[in-house]
Design an enzyme around this catalytic site. Structure first.
Site, PDB file in Angstrom:
ATOM      1  N   ASP A 216      -1.494  25.040 -35.695  1.00  0.00           N
ATOM      2  CA  ASP A 216      -2.937  24.905 -35.815  1.00  0.00           C
ATOM      3  C   ASP A 216      -3.461  26.120 -36.594  1.00  0.00           C
ATOM      4  O   ASP A 216      -2.714  27.064 -36.882  1.00  0.00           O
ATOM      5  CB  ASP A 216      -3.577  24.801 -34.413  1.00  0.00           C
ATOM      6  CG  ASP A 216      -4.867  23.987 -34.430  1.00  0.00           C
ATOM      7  OD1 ASP A 216      -5.582  24.032 -35.450  1.00  0.00           O
ATOM      8  OD2 ASP A 216      -5.151  23.292 -33.437  1.00  0.00           O
ATOM      9  N   GLU A 421     -14.743  21.787 -30.260  1.00  0.00           N
ATOM     10  CA  GLU A 421     -13.787  22.723 -29.664  1.00  0.00           C
ATOM     11  C   GLU A 421     -14.421  23.542 -28.536  1.00  0.00           C
ATOM     12  O   GLU A 421     -15.166  23.018 -27.721  1.00  0.00           O
ATOM     13  CB  GLU A 421     -13.133  23.561 -30.775  1.00  0.00           C
ATOM     14  CG  GLU A 421     -12.394  22.650 -31.771  1.00  0.00           C
ATOM     15  CD  GLU A 421     -11.431  23.367 -32.699  1.00  0.00           C
ATOM     16  OE1 GLU A 421     -10.746  24.307 -32.267  1.00  0.00           O
ATOM     17  OE2 GLU A 421     -11.336  22.958 -33.871  1.00  0.00           O
TER      18      GLU A 421
END
Length: 535
Positions: A216, A421
Site C-alpha cells: 500500500d 480511510e
C-alpha cells in the site's frame, strides 16, 4: 489531460536501457472516480445490497472502459474486505459483513479484466485486450481490526482468519486477478507488510497466486512505529515478506539504495528479486503492455457515457433497501404519488452531489456540492413528479414553512458527510447535524419518507416512530435518478441489507450469527414493494 501525463511517464520508461514499459495504476474504486465527468457508481456497501454479481460484473466492464479512456491500464480495485465493524472508516468499501456475499461480488474482476478462458491455469493472472488489471485488497483481515480502527490489529484465530477474511481471495485468484495489495493492518500483532507466513506462505505458495503482490501507499514505512523510523529494516522486512512491487510515492532514491545494499549483502536474496521481477513481468505481458505501451486515444468517448450512467442508475435502484413502509402493514406509504398538491424536500443530502458520492470521489476525501457531472436526488425528484406538482426544497426548514404551505408529504434526505480511510473511523455513527433535527421537525408536522445517504448503518432508532418510510440509499454516486425511480414506483424495492443495522453503537461489533445478535434490522432484511407502474 490524463492521457498525456501517463504517456509522458511511459515514454520515459521506454527510453531506459531495457525499455520495459511501466505500469500505471489508479484508485478507480467506484467507477473512474478521480476524473471529472466519469460515471460514479454506488460504493461497494450498496452493491452488496443488490446481491447481483452480474450487475457488478457489468460495472467492472464499464469501469475498465472509463479507466482506459484516461490512458490507464490498472486499477487498485476491488476492495474485498469483509467489514465486521461499521465504526471502520472503510466499511463502505466492503460489500458485506458476510464473506459469502463478498465472494459473489468478486465477479467485478471478470468485468475489469475480462472473462477467464476455459482451461486457464489457476492462479495465473489474466487480462484481456483493452481491459484493465485489477487488484484484490487489502490482504488480509483489513475489515476485522479491533473496534474497527483503521490500519489496526485484527485479533483472530486461524479458523476465523481463513473462514471469514480469506475466502474472497480464493475466488479472486480463481478469477485470474492480476495483483493483490497488502493491508496496512496487522494480524495478531504482526504487520501484514512484514508477514512472510501469510504473504509468501499462504497467498503465493498455498493459493498458488502467480500475479504480483503490491504494497500500500507508504505501506512498508509503517512496518515500524513511528513510520519510517528504520527504513532499511522496512525494505528488508517488506521485500522478504514477499512484496513484489513497493509503492514509494516520494523518496524512491532511498528505496533503491537500501534495496541494492540489502541485495549486495545477501540479506535479500537474488531469488527473491527474481521472483518479484518475474511476477511483475508476467502481469505486464498478459496485459499486452509490451505490444501496446501507450494509451489508445479511441477510448476517450467512453468517459461518463450515457450507457454507463444508465447502468449506474440501475445499480442505484437495485441497491436501495426499504427498511420501513407505513406504520401498519395495511398503510404502506411508498411508492409516492407523482401527482400531489405540493411536495417538501428537505435535508443536507437532498441537493449535494458530493455527499451523494462519498469518499474517493474526485478527491481522496470526496467533497461537497457540484464536484462533477451528475444528478442530485432533488433534481431527480423534480424530473420524476408530474408537471403540475410543485417541489419546494428547504435544507433545514422550520415549523413556519410547513404551517404556511399545504404540503402533501415530505422527503427528507440526510446522512453522513464524505470521508475516506482513518478520517472515517467513527465511534458515534450519528447522522450529520442538523439531520436529526430536520427529521424531528419535518416528520412531526408532515407524513415523511426518510432517505439515508451513508457508507454504513447509522443511529436511526430514536427517529423511527416519527417517519412513515425509511430507505437506506448508501453512497449512490452520480446517478441520483435511480432513487426517484424507486421512491415514485417506476421500479420496485429489491435491495437486502448487506450489513446488520444496529440499534445502538454499544452493541458493536455485532455480526450475523453472533450470540448477542439483537439488531434493529438483521443482515438480509429488506421490504419489497413491486413497481406501481404496469410492466
Amino acid at each position: 489531460m490524463w492521457i498525456n501525463m501517463v504517456n509522458e511517464f511511459q515514454k520515459g520508461a521506454l527510453a531506459t536501457r531495457l525499455g520495459i514499459p511501466m505500469i500505471y495504476g489508479i484508485d478507480a474504486v467506484h467507477g473512474n472516480n478521480n476524473v471529472y465527468n466519469a460515471t460514479i457508481f454506488p460504493h461497494n456497501v450498496g452493491l452488496g445490497a443488490t446481491r447481483d454479481p452480474d450487475l457488478v460484473k457489468r460495472i467492472g466492464e464499464a469501469t475498465a472502459l472509463e479507466v482506459r479512456a484516461t490512458g490507464i491500464p490498472y486499477t487498485f480495485a476491488p476492495c474485498i474486505a469483509v467489514c465486521r465493524d461499521p465504526r471502520w472508516g472503510r466499511c463502505y468499501e466492503s460489500y458485506s459483513e458476510d464473506h459469502k456475499i463478498v465472494q459473489q461480488m468478486t465477479d467485478i474482476i471478470l468485468g475489469l479484466q475480462g472473462e477467464i478462458p476455459v482451461n486457464h491455469t489457476k492462479g495465473v493472472p489474466y487480462v484481456a485486450k483493452n481491459k484493465v488489471a485489477a487488484c484484490a485488497k487489502h490482504f488480509v483481515g483489513d475489515g476485522g481490526t479491533h473496534n474497527g480502527i483503521n490500519e489496526n490489529n485484527t485479533i483472530i484465530d486461524e479458523h476465523g482468519l481463513l473462514g471469514i477474511h480469506m475466502p474472497p481471495y480464493y475466488d479472486s485468484i480463481i478469477k485470474g486477478v492480476a495483483t493483490v495489495m497488502v493491508s496496512y493492518s496487522s494480524v495478531n500483532g504482526e504487520k501484514m507488510h512484514a508477514n512472510h507466513d501469510l504473504v509468501t506462505g499462504y497467498l503465493k505458495s498455498k493459493l498458488h497466486f502467480r500475479g504480483f503482490v503490491i504494497s500500500d501507499w507508504l505501506g512498508i514505512d509503517r512496518i515500524t512505529s513511528p513510520a519510517g523510523a528504520n527504513y532499511t529494516y522496512s525494505v528488508q522486512a517488506g521485500v522478504n515478506a514477499g512484496i513484489d512491487m513497493v509503492m514509494v510515492p516520494f523518496n524512491y532514491t532511498e528505496f533503491i539504495e537500501d534495496a541494492t545494499s540489502l541485495v549486495n549483502k545477501r540479506i535479500i536474496s537474488m531469488s527473491r528479486i527474481d521472483d518479484a521481477v518475474s511476477r511483475i513481468l508476467r502481469v505486464k505481458f498478459t496485459m499486452g503492455l509490451f505490444e501496446n505501451p501507450l494509451a489508445d486515444l479511441s477510448f476517450a468517448d467512453q468517459l461518463g457515457k450515457k450507457e454507463h450512467r444508465e447502468l449506474a442508475r440501475e445499480a442505484v435502484r437495485k441497491s436501495l433497501v426499504l427498511l420501513k413502509n407505513g406504520n401498519t402493514p395495511n398503510q404502506q406509504f411508498l411508492p409516492l404519488p407523482k401527482k400531489a398538491s405540493k411536495i417538501l424536500v428537505a435535508g443536507s443530502h437532498a441537493s449535494n452531489l458530493g455527499y451523494q458520492c462519498g469518499g474517493w470521489s474526485i478527491q481522496w476525501m470526496g467533497g461537497s456540492g457540484d464536484i462533477t457531472a451528475g444528478t442530485t436526488i432533488l433534481d431527480a425528484i423534480k424530473s420524476t413528479v408530474g408537471d403540475a406538482t410543485p417541489v419546494v426544497y428547504s435544507e433545514n426548514p422550520d415549523d413556519s414553512l410547513m404551517k404556511k404551505n399545504e404540503f402533501s408529504f415530505a422527503i427528507v434526505v440526510v446522512g453522513e458527510p464524505p470521508y475516506a480511510e482513518t478520517v472515517g473511523d467513527n465511534t458515534d455513527l450519528t447522522i450529520l447535524d442538523p439531520g436529526p433535527d430536520t427529521i424531528r421537525t419535518v416528520c412531526s408536522a408532515l407524513k415523511c419518507a426518510v432517505v439515508v445517504v451513508s457508507g454504513r448503518p447509522v443511529v436511526i432508532e430514536p427517529y423511527l416512530p416519527l417517519m412513515e418510510a425509511l430507505v437506506a440509499a448508501w453512497l449512490p454516486g452520480t446517478e441520483g435518478q435511480g432513487i426517484a425511480d424507486v421512491l415514485f414506483g417506476d421500479y420496485g424495492f429489491t435491495g437486502k441489507l448487506s450489513r446488520t443495522w444496529f440499534k445502538s453503537v454499544d452493541q458493536l461489533p455485532m455480526n450475523f450469527g453472533d450470540p448477542h445478535y439483537d439488531p434493529l434490522f438483521p443482515l438480509g432484511f429488506g421490504l419489497a414493494i413491486n413497481s406501481s407502474q404496469p410492466g
